[in-house]
Motif scaffolding. Sequence first.
Motif, PDB file in Angstrom:
ATOM      1  N   THR A 103       5.923   5.504   4.338  1.00 48.13           N
ATOM      2  CA  THR A 103       6.582   5.364   3.042  1.00 48.13           C
ATOM      3  C   THR A 103       6.341   6.611   2.198  1.00 48.13           C
ATOM      4  O   THR A 103       5.408   7.383   2.438  1.00 48.13           O
ATOM      5  CB  THR A 103       6.072   4.153   2.245  1.00 48.13           C
ATOM      6  OG1 THR A 103       4.807   4.469   1.633  1.00 48.13           O
ATOM      7  CG2 THR A 103       5.933   2.923   3.112  1.00 48.13           C
ATOM      8  N   GLU A 203       4.498  -6.402  -4.272  1.00 53.22           N
ATOM      9  CA  GLU A 203       5.372  -7.162  -5.164  1.00 53.22           C
ATOM     10  C   GLU A 203       5.063  -6.881  -6.627  1.00 53.22           C
ATOM     11  O   GLU A 203       5.956  -6.850  -7.480  1.00 53.22           O
ATOM     12  CB  GLU A 203       5.252  -8.658  -4.874  1.00 53.22           C
ATOM     13  CG  GLU A 203       5.905  -9.093  -3.584  1.00 53.22           C
ATOM     14  CD  GLU A 203       7.390  -8.787  -3.559  1.00 53.22           C
ATOM     15  OE1 GLU A 203       8.147  -9.433  -4.314  1.00 53.22           O
ATOM     16  OE2 GLU A 203       7.800  -7.887  -2.809  1.00 53.22           O
ATOM     17  N   GLY A 207       8.190  -4.972  -6.537  1.00 52.57           N
ATOM     18  CA  GLY A 207       9.057  -6.092  -6.191  1.00 52.57           C
ATOM     19  C   GLY A 207       9.281  -7.068  -7.319  1.00 52.57           C
ATOM     20  O   GLY A 207       9.434  -6.690  -8.483  1.00 52.57           O
ATOM     21  N   LEU A 369      11.077 -11.837   3.490  1.00 49.51           N
ATOM     22  CA  LEU A 369      10.602 -10.475   3.718  1.00 49.51           C
ATOM     23  C   LEU A 369      10.273 -10.296   5.195  1.00 49.51           C
ATOM     24  O   LEU A 369       9.649 -11.160   5.807  1.00 49.51           O
ATOM     25  CB  LEU A 369       9.356 -10.179   2.873  1.00 49.51           C
ATOM     26  CG  LEU A 369       9.532 -10.146   1.354  1.00 49.51           C
ATOM     27  CD1 LEU A 369       8.173 -10.079   0.659  1.00 49.51           C
ATOM     28  CD2 LEU A 369      10.388  -8.962   0.932  1.00 49.51           C
ATOM     29  N   GLU A 373       8.028  -5.283   5.636  1.00 47.09           N
ATOM     30  CA  GLU A 373       7.646  -5.355   4.226  1.00 47.09           C
ATOM     31  C   GLU A 373       6.151  -5.644   4.078  1.00 47.09           C
ATOM     32  O   GLU A 373       5.516  -5.191   3.126  1.00 47.09           O
ATOM     33  CB  GLU A 373       8.470  -6.437   3.513  1.00 47.09           C
ATOM     34  CG  GLU A 373       9.946  -6.097   3.380  1.00 47.09           C
ATOM     35  CD  GLU A 373      10.186  -4.898   2.486  1.00 47.09           C
ATOM     36  OE1 GLU A 373       9.447  -4.733   1.495  1.00 47.09           O
ATOM     37  OE2 GLU A 373      11.111  -4.125   2.773  1.00 47.09           O
ATOM     38  N   ARG A 376       4.615  -2.435   4.555  1.00 51.80           N
ATOM     39  CA  ARG A 376       4.815  -1.707   3.296  1.00 51.80           C
ATOM     40  C   ARG A 376       3.757  -2.110   2.278  1.00 51.80           C
ATOM     41  O   ARG A 376       3.281  -1.283   1.493  1.00 51.80           O
ATOM     42  CB  ARG A 376       6.213  -2.002   2.757  1.00 51.80           C
ATOM     43  CG  ARG A 376       6.552  -1.362   1.412  1.00 51.80           C
ATOM     44  CD  ARG A 376       8.003  -1.652   1.076  1.00 51.80           C
ATOM     45  NE  ARG A 376       8.379  -1.165  -0.237  1.00 51.80           N
ATOM     46  CZ  ARG A 376       8.503  -1.928  -1.317  1.00 51.80           C
ATOM     47  NH1 ARG A 376       8.261  -3.239  -1.229  1.00 51.80           N
ATOM     48  NH2 ARG A 376       8.862  -1.420  -2.470  1.00 51.80           N
TER      49      ARG A 376
END
Length: 392
Positions: A103, A203, A207, A369, A373, A376
Amino acid sequence: MQSTSPGVETFPAHTPAASQIFTTVLSHGPLTRGEVARRAGLSPAAVTKAVRPLIEAGYLVEETAEEARSALGRPANLVRVDGGRALFIGLKVTGDEIIAVLTDLCCRIRVARRRRLTGRDPRHVLAAAGEMVEELQGEAEGLGVPVLGLGIAVSGDVDRSEGTVRYSPFLEWHGLPLAELAATTCGLPVTIDNDVRALTVAEQWFGEGVGLADFALVTVGAGIGCGLVVHGKVVSGAHGVAGEIGHVSVDRDGPLCHCGNRGCLEAVAADPAIVARVRAVTGIAVADTTEAVELARTGHEGAHAVYAKAGEALGRGIATVVNLLGPQRVIISGEGLAAYDLFAEQVREAFTTAAFGSASRCEVHTRPLSFEEWARGAAATAIQSFIRSDLN
């Protein structure tokens, strides 16, 4: 404790104010300096002092935007994070595979990889992880951007501060100094965390939790997990196991849980428990969750009843969290959402019944998800450790 490696670049402004300002821009930017000051609760002078070295080092970029105007009517400068300034790697380790992502600094996935595991021995897993990290570092070299941290997320009892996996039931690991071993293997600063907490960090910053001071993330699948954010901070508790609603008892005469107790939420509503119960109730040897779901969706009354009971238990478990902590929102995620249509009604009804008073007004959202994710989320913990000295 973050296991570090020599020669790796460090964040240029390790002060609480700088970390707070950078995090504010990361989650909410682009912002004017005035907006940064208001959101961070700091003075304009403090913002200017903290922003300067971050701009000089290339982590923040300031640009003029005609649509953003100051109080005097002049165009205001917007500050944003340069996501391409640095890269991070996140690994989600399950019982049978590793999911890896590369990422940028804004936690946007650039590359994703998966690898099956043929064993759960830590040496085997670390060797596979090292190969995947090396592969992703090669991708980063092609982009001409340094990799500044590695995050690893695993299920179970994980002590992030000590870098140790105390116990991971799916991996059968006990007392493993994973951060230290991974740093030696991969040559990067390493942050490890419980997989649900790692997903909660993602999140919170990137998110559905952005801007919320209090929320909960409940994950449904191979296990039942819960990440908690209270007053803007991800909570792990004094012993690192805060949020373990999977082991809240919902039926004291219920099935035996792998933790040794009976009637835990996980023993009723997790995928393995549901599959086992569908087999017992129907007499049909369904092989896995996919076959159990198909049986329930084709109208088999016994299979459908199993999912209904799981939904009721999950709704009560969520209500317990809401009654205790009063979050603004509960986000339900995890691979178990693939069957959510089979028990959504029972979740809502049980939650509404068990939630006390105005707690029933808590928003309950579903958010499917992928495992990428979750990886991530591991990268998000590495980013968090990189910019926040108080977590290292």
